[in-house]
Design a protein around this motif. Structure first.
Motif, mmCIF file in Angstrom:
data_model
loop_
_atom_site.group_PDB
_atom_site.id
_atom_site.type_symbol
_atom_site.label_atom_id
_atom_site.label_comp_id
_atom_site.label_asym_id
_atom_site.label_seq_id
_atom_site.Cartn_x
_atom_site.Cartn_y
_atom_site.Cartn_z
ATOM 1 N N ASN A 156 0.260 -24.537 75.894
ATOM 2 C CA ASN A 156 1.697 -24.706 76.106
ATOM 3 C C ASN A 156 2.348 -25.882 75.380
ATOM 4 O OD1 ASN A 156 0.147 -26.239 77.936
ATOM 5 N ND2 ASN A 156 1.717 -26.210 79.522
ATOM 6 N N HIS A 157 1.752 -26.290 74.229
ATOM 7 C CA HIS A 157 2.371 -27.374 73.465
ATOM 8 C C HIS A 157 2.508 -27.029 71.984
ATOM 9 C CE1 HIS A 157 2.661 -29.988 76.825
ATOM 10 N NE2 HIS A 157 1.370 -30.060 77.017
ATOM 11 N N PRO A 158 3.658 -26.430 71.589
ATOM 12 C CA PRO A 158 3.894 -26.168 70.169
ATOM 13 C C PRO A 158 3.960 -27.475 69.379
ATOM 14 C CG PRO A 158 5.460 -24.971 71.539
ATOM 15 C CD PRO A 158 4.750 -25.934 72.441
ATOM 16 N N ARG A 194 0.311 -24.151 67.685
ATOM 17 C CA ARG A 194 0.228 -24.970 68.886
ATOM 18 C C ARG A 194 -0.949 -25.937 68.850
ATOM 19 N NH1 ARG A 194 3.123 -22.229 73.096
ATOM 20 N NH2 ARG A 194 4.281 -20.525 72.118
ATOM 21 N N TYR A 195 -0.750 -27.090 69.469
ATOM 22 C CA TYR A 195 -1.835 -28.053 69.630
ATOM 23 C C TYR A 195 -2.797 -27.532 70.687
ATOM 24 C CZ TYR A 195 -4.309 -32.203 71.261
ATOM 25 O OH TYR A 195 -5.282 -33.088 71.654
ATOM 26 N N LEU A 237 0.143 -15.862 69.940
ATOM 27 C CA LEU A 237 0.166 -17.321 69.985
ATOM 28 C C LEU A 237 -0.912 -17.801 69.024
ATOM 29 C CD1 LEU A 237 0.376 -18.149 73.824
ATOM 30 C CD2 LEU A 237 2.264 -17.758 72.215
ATOM 31 N N MET A 291 -3.158 -21.190 67.954
ATOM 32 C CA MET A 291 -3.581 -22.538 68.322
ATOM 33 C C MET A 291 -4.415 -23.190 67.230
ATOM 34 S SD MET A 291 -2.901 -20.916 71.146
ATOM 35 C CE MET A 291 -4.357 -19.908 71.146
ATOM 36 N N LEU A 321 5.377 -18.427 77.454
ATOM 37 C CA LEU A 321 4.989 -19.284 76.328
ATOM 38 C C LEU A 321 5.545 -18.768 75.003
ATOM 39 C CD1 LEU A 321 1.256 -19.988 77.251
ATOM 40 C CD2 LEU A 321 3.209 -21.533 77.515
ATOM 41 N N GLN A 323 8.751 -20.353 73.482
ATOM 42 C CA GLN A 323 8.784 -21.696 72.899
ATOM 43 C C GLN A 323 8.972 -21.615 71.384
ATOM 44 O OE1 GLN A 323 5.015 -23.068 74.753
ATOM 45 N NE2 GLN A 323 6.223 -24.817 75.457
ATOM 46 N N ASN A 341 11.325 -27.404 75.013
ATOM 47 C CA ASN A 341 9.948 -26.917 74.898
ATOM 48 C C ASN A 341 9.094 -27.385 76.071
ATOM 49 O OD1 ASN A 341 9.736 -25.185 72.732
ATOM 50 N ND2 ASN A 341 9.139 -26.722 71.265
ATOM 51 N N ALA A 344 7.211 -25.178 78.899
ATOM 52 C CA ALA A 344 5.800 -25.424 79.211
ATOM 53 C C ALA A 344 5.609 -25.590 80.712
ATOM 54 C CB ALA A 344 5.300 -26.665 78.469
#
Length: 237
Positions: free
Chosen positions: A26-28, A49-50, A110, A112, A149, A152, A163, A167
């Motif tokens: 949940n962290h773009p 995403r991280y 998504l 990552m 998600l 985002q 964002n 999240a």
């Protein structure tokens, strides 16, 4: 580094006798992946995403996942563990090919970069679940969380707060129901939600010599972490 685990959603991607590996969902970050679509020069871009600070040796640095029944039925990707109706992983080549044939859209995925590591010796992910630091997400909630998600965007100064709000919304959607028990599931059920070390969402305790609640302090620390390490602008948080 523990700030990033506050209100985190972690997808367990590997579980063996020595280690658990998981991707934060949940962290773009500030970079995106662009795919040209159609013959009119149109294109789509979604955030990368991280996922964590580590890479899996011998594998692509980017992990593509989807939670789409149509794509599962088409044979795109493989499930994590035995979750036949959950999140599927596919290669970048498979995803791009499916998009080129109009089987999938870029927005179905998504992406990552990186993974988190929990060694089995010490503070293993299973132990953190038992301690209540993480909770296992019910399978029935995974698709809703995934869809949240997908709203985002690539991280910018202007959408930092939005964002993080999305999240947190995804995190709230994933929260365990009151009828579940911490002991009735294992972390290899694929998706886990991080609630933070000793953190209680309903805790009204204030920080010593301050009127700020502990819960708000954790939220502020997360925002500061994202602004500093993902956005590169620590002064805006």
């Amino acid at each position: 580094q523990k700030q990033v685990m506050h209100h985190s959603l972690v997808l367990v991607v590997l579980e063996d006798d020595k280690v658990s590996l998981g991707c934060i969902l949940n962290h773009p970050a500030t970079k995106g992946y662009k795919v040209d679509a159609g013959k009119k020069g149109t294109s789509s871009t979604i955030p990368i995403r991280y996922g964590g600070d580590y890479a899996i040796k011998g594998q692509s640095p980017l992990m593509w996942i989807h939670c789409n029944q149509k794509l599962r039925d088409s044979g795109l990707g493989k499930s994590f563990g035995d979750q036949s109706k959950g999140i599927y992983k596919c290669s970048q080549e498979e995803a791009v090919e499916a998009i080129s044939y109009n089987i999938a859209k870029l927005e179905d995925f998504l992406i990552m970069s990186g993974v988190c590591v929990w060694p089995k010796l010490g503070s293993s992910l299973a132990n953190e679940v038992k301690r209540g630091v993480f909770e296992v997400v019910e399978q029935s909630k995974v698709e809703e969380v995934f869809q949240t998600l997908q709203t985002q965007e690539i991280l910018t100064n202007d959408n930092l707060a939005e964002n993080i709000a999305v999240a947190n919304e995804a995190w709230q959607n994933a929260a365990r129901s009151e009828s579940s028990s911490v002991d009735d599931k294992e972390p290899n059920d694929t998706l886990t939600v991080g609630i933070g070390e000793g953190f209680d969402e309903d805790d009204d305790t204030v920080v010593f010599n301050s009127d700020k609640k502990v819960s708000q302090l954790a939220n502020d620390a997360l925002k500061k972490w994202v602004a500093t390490f993902l956005l590169g602008s620590p002064t805006i948080a």
